[in-house]
Design a protein around this motif. Structure first.
Motif: not given
Length: 190
Positions: A96-101, A149-151
């Protein structure tokens, strides 16, 4: 003999505000938009406090900096050992790619990692995020199982990342591997 006033006379009639086109207008006062801050605010559909400008419009660019996002970024099959390293089995790492700002980072987790996190969050906070997919799914081939499962795991992360109490928990911060500057911003409420 006295006559009783009718119920219609007793109730003041409601007056709804309308603009020149006849459309209903928002009917709130500035004090309705104060949740302890100095500026006008409102509560969003996901429970977040949204800052408004003087015209009551959301300051979207500022809010974008303060929100987390999660997207699916692939899977990886790995070889695992169990039963005293005598048997081998394959397992899936969900990425997963997590983004904050503007900051982005990637995490990779097994289903069992999600299961452990879910148990910890339920034990500690008692407000479970949306459920995890079942441990075993029947009637799906392996590829369909992995995609579905990924979704669902991505939806789980998204749900956790929109709950302030969970964002501030060490369990979730550790799970999504928040970088030090993101941790600092979250803990300061920036």
């Amino acid at each position: 003999s006295r006559s009783m006033p009718s119920t219609e006379e007793e109730k003041p009639k409601k007056k709804y505000l309308r603009n020149p086109e006849g459309e209903a207008q928002a009917q709130w006062k500035d004090s309705d938009l104060d949740f302890g801050g100095k500026k006008k605010q409102m509560i969003g559909s996901e429970g977040q406090v949204i800052q408004l400008d003087d015209d009551g419009q959301e300051q979207a660019a500022e809010q974008e900096k303060k929100s987390f996002k999660s997207t699916i970024s692939g899977t990886e099959q790995k070889e695992g050992k169990w039963l005293m390293d005598m048997l081998s089995t394959e397992y899936t790492m969900f990425k997963f790619t997590i983004q904050f700002g503007k900051q982005k980072w990637e995490i990779a987790k097994r289903y069992s990692d999600f299961d452990k996190l879910d148990n910890r969050l339920n034990d500690k906070f008692g407000l479970p995020p949306i459920g995890l997919p079942p441990k075993k799914w029947f009637g799906l081939n392996e590829e369909e199982l992995i995609v579905m499962r990924h979704k669902m795991l991505n939806e789980y992360i998204k749900d956790c990342l929109k709950r302030p109490v969970l964002i501030h928990s060490r369990e979730l911060q550790s799970f999504v591997e928040m970088p030090p500057d993101v941790l600092e911003a979250v803990n300061k409420g920036k």
